[in-house]
Scaffold this motif. Structure first.
Motif, PDB file in Angstrom:
ATOM      1  N   GLY A  58       0.809  -1.209   0.000  1.00 11.88           N
ATOM      2  CA  GLY A  58       0.000   0.000   0.000  1.00 11.88           C
ATOM      3  C   GLY A  58       0.843   1.261   0.000  1.00 11.88           C
ATOM      4  N   ALA A  59       1.937   1.253   0.754  1.00 16.63           N
ATOM      5  CA  ALA A  59       2.828   2.415   0.791  1.00 16.63           C
ATOM      6  C   ALA A  59       3.514   2.620  -0.550  1.00 16.63           C
TER       7      ALA A  59
ATOM      8  N   ALA B   9       0.893   4.216  -2.872  1.00 18.88           N
ATOM      9  CA  ALA B   9       0.656   5.614  -2.512  1.00 18.88           C
ATOM     10  C   ALA B   9       1.806   6.504  -2.969  1.00 18.88           C
TER      11      ALA B   9
ATOM     12  N   ARG C  22       1.711   6.966  -6.793  1.00 19.00           N
ATOM     13  CA  ARG C  22       0.659   7.906  -7.199  1.00 19.00           C
ATOM     14  C   ARG C  22       1.083   9.346  -6.942  1.00 19.00           C
ATOM     15  N   ARG C  23       1.762   9.586  -5.843  1.00 17.68           N
ATOM     16  CA  ARG C  23       2.231  10.952  -5.556  1.00 17.68           C
ATOM     17  C   ARG C  23       3.224  11.414  -6.624  1.00 17.68           C
TER      18      ARG C  23
END
Length: 236
Positions: free
Chosen positions: A63-64, A67, A70-71
């Motif tokens: 998940g990290a 994320a 995406r950033r």
């Protein structure tokens, strides 16, 4: 022109280094150096992704990784990569989450490189730690293809010891070259059919050219895969 190009995005290990640390200054020829690709680089630290956890394959990091990727896309990244080849375990999840090419590890090249080699030549994969290098990282379903890949690691050496420190210690390039060269020499002694080298670790591009000179063999690393991918996308 350099600054107008869309950047390469790189997922970074969480190494606990302050922003002003000298260890965060990219060395020439490395993955994190913009001059390596003639374009800007943007990075995002994957929270909790300590080197030992990534090498072992902690699934909770997925998940990290998504994320952080995406950033970087929001910041304009044209391609997403990572600064540890063992992040390949999260390749599928990250690729499904963003709309740009994702090349998390040089290990994605394994099937292609095997097809460059005539039988009975073999591909040698040199990794930071062969103890945690599982079969799933090769993405090879054909047993004949798997039989043509040999794995060697530099575990037990100074490079990996330094990389696993919290925070890490930078290893001199001469030491990296010594350890990787010794690993390759041992692999070639055991498997004289080796006809090509692939560097899994993102700390090895500093010595890839030296390996090419010393062995006379084609050698690939993560920077080669990133250049190929960047060349396939718009330069703006």
């Amino acid at each position: 022109m350099f600054q107008s190009r869309r950047p390469l995005g790189i997922l970074e290990l969480d190494e606990g280094l302050p922003a002003e640390s000298s260890l965060r200054v990219p060395r020439p020829g490395g993955l994190l150096n913009p001059a390596t690709f003639d374009r800007p680089i943007v990075t995002e630290i994957v929270e909790g992704a300590w080197p030992d956890m990534v090498i072992r394959g902690d699934p909770s990091l997925e998940g990290a990784c998504v994320a952080a990727a995406r950033r970087m896309v929001e910041r304009g990244a044209a391609v997403i990569s990572s600064d540890c080849g063992f992040f390949i375990r999260h390749q599928a999840a990250v690729a499904a989450a963003v709309n740009v090419p994702v090349v998390m590890s040089s290990l994605l090249l394994v099937p292609t490189l095997l097809r460059q080699l005539a039988h009975p030549h073999k591909l040698a994969v040199v990794t930071a730690d062969s103890r945690h290098f599982g079969e799933e990282l090769l993405s090879l379903d054909n047993p004949r293809d798997r039989a043509r890949v040999v794995i060697g690691g530099v575990e037990g050496g100074e490079f990996l010891h330094n990389a696993l420190m919290r925070p890490p210690i930078q290893t001199k390039v001469d030491q990296i070259e010594s350890e990787v060269s010794a690993c390759v020499a041992q692999l070639r002694a055991e498997h004289p059919e080796i006809g090509m080298l692939l560097m899994e670790c993102t700390g090895f591009p500093y010595v890839t050219n030296a390996l090419r000179r010393h062995t006379g063999l084609p050698a690939y690393d993560i920077t080669d895969l990133c250049r190929l991918t960047l060349a396939a996308v718009c330069l703006d």
